[in-house]
Design a protein around this motif. Structure first.
Motif, PDB file in Angstrom:
ATOM      1  N   HIS A  30     -44.667  10.727 -81.056  1.00 47.90           N
ATOM      2  CA  HIS A  30     -45.479  10.285 -82.179  1.00 47.90           C
ATOM      3  C   HIS A  30     -44.863  10.723 -83.514  1.00 47.90           C
ATOM      4  N   LEU A  31     -44.296  11.938 -83.535  1.00 44.02           N
ATOM      5  CA  LEU A  31     -43.682  12.449 -84.768  1.00 44.02           C
ATOM      6  C   LEU A  31     -42.240  11.984 -84.947  1.00 44.02           C
ATOM      7  N   ASN A  32     -41.690  11.372 -83.891  1.00 43.02           N
ATOM      8  CA  ASN A  32     -40.265  11.002 -83.895  1.00 43.02           C
ATOM      9  C   ASN A  32     -39.401  12.229 -84.142  1.00 43.02           C
ATOM     10  N   LEU A  33     -39.779  13.328 -83.490  1.00 44.22           N
ATOM     11  CA  LEU A  33     -39.115  14.616 -83.674  1.00 44.22           C
ATOM     12  C   LEU A  33     -38.071  14.802 -82.583  1.00 44.22           C
ATOM     13  N   THR A  34     -36.802  14.604 -82.946  1.00 42.29           N
ATOM     14  CA  THR A  34     -35.670  14.776 -82.029  1.00 42.29           C
ATOM     15  C   THR A  34     -34.589  15.595 -82.719  1.00 42.29           C
ATOM     16  N   LYS A  35     -33.601  15.994 -81.955  1.00 39.80           N
ATOM     17  CA  LYS A  35     -32.505  16.776 -82.519  1.00 39.80           C
ATOM     18  C   LYS A  35     -31.664  15.959 -83.488  1.00 39.80           C
ATOM     19  N   ASP A  36     -31.630  14.645 -83.298  1.00 44.58           N
ATOM     20  CA  ASP A  36     -30.795  13.792 -84.147  1.00 44.58           C
ATOM     21  C   ASP A  36     -31.508  13.335 -85.412  1.00 44.58           C
ATOM     22  N   ASN A  37     -32.764  13.620 -85.524  1.00 51.28           N
ATOM     23  CA  ASN A  37     -33.518  13.189 -86.702  1.00 51.28           C
ATOM     24  C   ASN A  37     -33.298  14.195 -87.831  1.00 51.28           C
ATOM     25  N   GLU A  38     -32.485  13.823 -88.808  1.00 51.36           N
ATOM     26  CA  GLU A  38     -32.134  14.718 -89.905  1.00 51.36           C
ATOM     27  C   GLU A  38     -33.291  14.968 -90.856  1.00 51.36           C
ATOM     28  N   LEU A  39     -34.333  14.235 -90.740  1.00 52.31           N
ATOM     29  CA  LEU A  39     -35.474  14.429 -91.622  1.00 52.31           C
ATOM     30  C   LEU A  39     -36.091  15.808 -91.465  1.00 52.31           C
ATOM     31  N   PHE A  40     -36.017  16.358 -90.255  1.00 50.46           N
ATOM     32  CA  PHE A  40     -36.673  17.634 -89.960  1.00 50.46           C
ATOM     33  C   PHE A  40     -35.751  18.847 -90.098  1.00 50.46           C
TER      34      PHE A  40
END
Length: 485
Positions: A30-40
């Motif tokens: 739901h948060l699109n929280l992955t290791k490749d997501n630079e947003l976080f």
């Protein structure tokens, strides 16, 4: 009516069987929280860059592992608790079966770049969320050093966007040691947290626990304190300017008191006992070298104790520690006592020199009697000190002359023949008795103490009184300074 209740029960059973099943991965999807997501992970987790990120930092002391006075380093085992707000994380727990928090690996999200200013320059902390340190060798190479505490591999996120990190670390920090009252000293070491690159407009450091609360929590968690007694922990927050950039800083001041019993037993009391032994050496006779050798041995023992002290105390202290003054004072008293013994022995040796000359004169007079054989002669001779002393020369009897036994036999035969011979023999015996009395009196006069010997007795008494007075005043002075300085 019964039919209606039956239908309600069936419907409730169907609802329970069709209850939704949720997982933590559903929240991450739901948060699109992955290791490749630079947003976080790349930048500060805020939607408006003008708004600062408030980082709450709390520190608890778990153990005091070591305090090295010679290196002026402090090694505590601490728990670091941090939390901040991430604007990109939020979900409704009702949509995910009541899940309110999720644990994630520490490398997935952005973390504040906090450091501790008291860490030595050859130690640097990668991040406050990791237990890895690197140490720079003299040749410039880096060597990774792991803390003994197991690292915390995860952090926790809440449904409202709060990120929570809890980590334990063994820190090696510098601490300015004040060893003036060693071993009755109290030390205060600080741990100053601040951001490496972010200014006060980007990261705000705050703490929510007061100093008393932090102290109570630390006392409950405390496991070992080495040779120290933890007193309290003070928390302060201030702003500092580094190269023109204003930054927030949280300072934790840890106060601790040394437990001096071990140093009293192993150091202070032995040095005091050496002082007592040196005082007792006044009972040893000054004649011969026993007293001198004893004092030198005690003085060397105190020197060894000073060498041990030199390995404990730092050489960069601004004030001379009281324990060093204690050793130097006792060493000085013993040195004066040794010098007094040397002076006394010199004076006694000077006084015995004329008596040796008289003994040599008596031996020469005995040799002068060599020509007088067969009788005992009494003569008066002038000594080296202008005093008349009776000298008795008892000469050997020649082999060809009559022996005393033969003389007695002859005398007995003459006594029967001549009555006046008994009176003559009685007079001769009286002369011999007078001679022996004079000889005994001369020996007694020789045994009387000379001028310098009497002076040494006065010197010993005066210095003994001075020694006791000076030692007592010095010990009182040291006690007053250790307790009131």
């Amino acid at each position: 009516m019964m039919l209606l209740l039956f239908l309600l029960l069936i419907r409730a059973a169907d609802g329970e069987s069709s209850e939704k099943v949720c997982s933590y991965q559903d929240v991450l999807n739901h948060l699109n929280l992955t290791k490749d997501n630079e947003l976080f992970s790349m930048t500060r987790p805020i939607k408006d860059y003008k708004r600062s990120t408030e980082v709450s930092l709390e520190l608890l002391l778990y153990a005091i592992l070591d305090v090295k006075e010679i290196d002026q380093t402090f090694v505590p085992y601490v728990w670091i608790l941090m939390k901040w707000q991430n604007d990109y994380i939020s979900w409704d727990p009702h949509d995910f079966c009541g899940i309110t928090n999720v644990s994630l690996p520490t490398g997935v999200l952005w973390k504040p770049d906090l450091t501790i200013e008291e860490i030595p320059k050859n130690y640097r902390l990668f991040t406050t969320c990791s237990n890895s340190w690197y140490r720079t060798s003299p040749h410039g190479s880096r060597r990774i050093e792991k803390d003994k505490a197991p690292p915390s591999p995860h952090l926790t996120i809440d449904y409202n966007g709060t990120v929570f990190v809890q980590n334990d670390q063994v820190l090696v920090s510098t601490c300015r040691m004040h060893v003036y009252k060693f071993p009755f000293d109290t030390q205060s070491c600080t741990l100053s947290f601040k951001s490496v690159v972010h200014t006060v407009t980007e990261i705000r450091l705050v703490h929510h626990w007061s100093s008393s609360e932090t102290t109570e929590w630390s006392r409950e968690l405390m496991r070992t304190q080495y040779e120290w007694l933890f007193l309290n922990m003070k928390v302060t927050n201030k702003s500092v300017t580094t190269f023109g950039a204003e930054q927030d800083m949280i300072i934790y001041t840890i106060s601790m008191k040394r437990r001096p019993l071990l140093y009293i037993i192993n150091f202070l009391l032995p040095v005091f006992f050496f002082l007592c032994l040196d005082l007792a050496s006044f009972l040893i006779s000054d004649r011969g070298g026993e007293k001198l050798s004893f004092k030198v041995t005690v003085l060397l023992a105190v020197t060894v104790m000073q060498l041990i002290l030199n390995e404990i105390l730092p050489s960069s202290s601004n004030r001379i520690p009281l324990i060093a003054v204690y050793c130097i004072g006792i060493f000085g008293l013993m040195l004066l006592s040794l010098l007094e013994t040397i002076v006394v022995m010199y004076l006694m040796e000077k006084d015995s020199a004329p008596q040796d000359d008289e003994t040599d004169g008596d031996q020469s007079l005995n040799t002068d009697c060599g020509g007088k054989r067969g009788k005992a002669s009494v003569s008066w001779c002038e000594g080296g000190n202008k005093k008349w002393n009776p000298c008795v020369c008892i000469c050997d009897v020649a082999a060809d002359e009559a022996t005393p036994a033969e003389l007695l036999k002859g005398s007995s035969s003459q006594l029967t023949e001549e009555p006046n011979a008994l009176v003559k023999l009685s007079d001769e015996l009286k002369d011999v008795v007078k001679t022996l009395i004079l000889l005994l009196n001369s020996r007694k006069e020789e045994e009387k103490p000379g001028y310098w010997t009497k002076k040494t007795e006065t010197i010993n008494k005066a210095y003994f009184i001075f020694y006791i007075t000076a030692a007592s005043l010095f010990l009182v002075f040291m006690f007053f300074n250790w307790t009131h300085a």
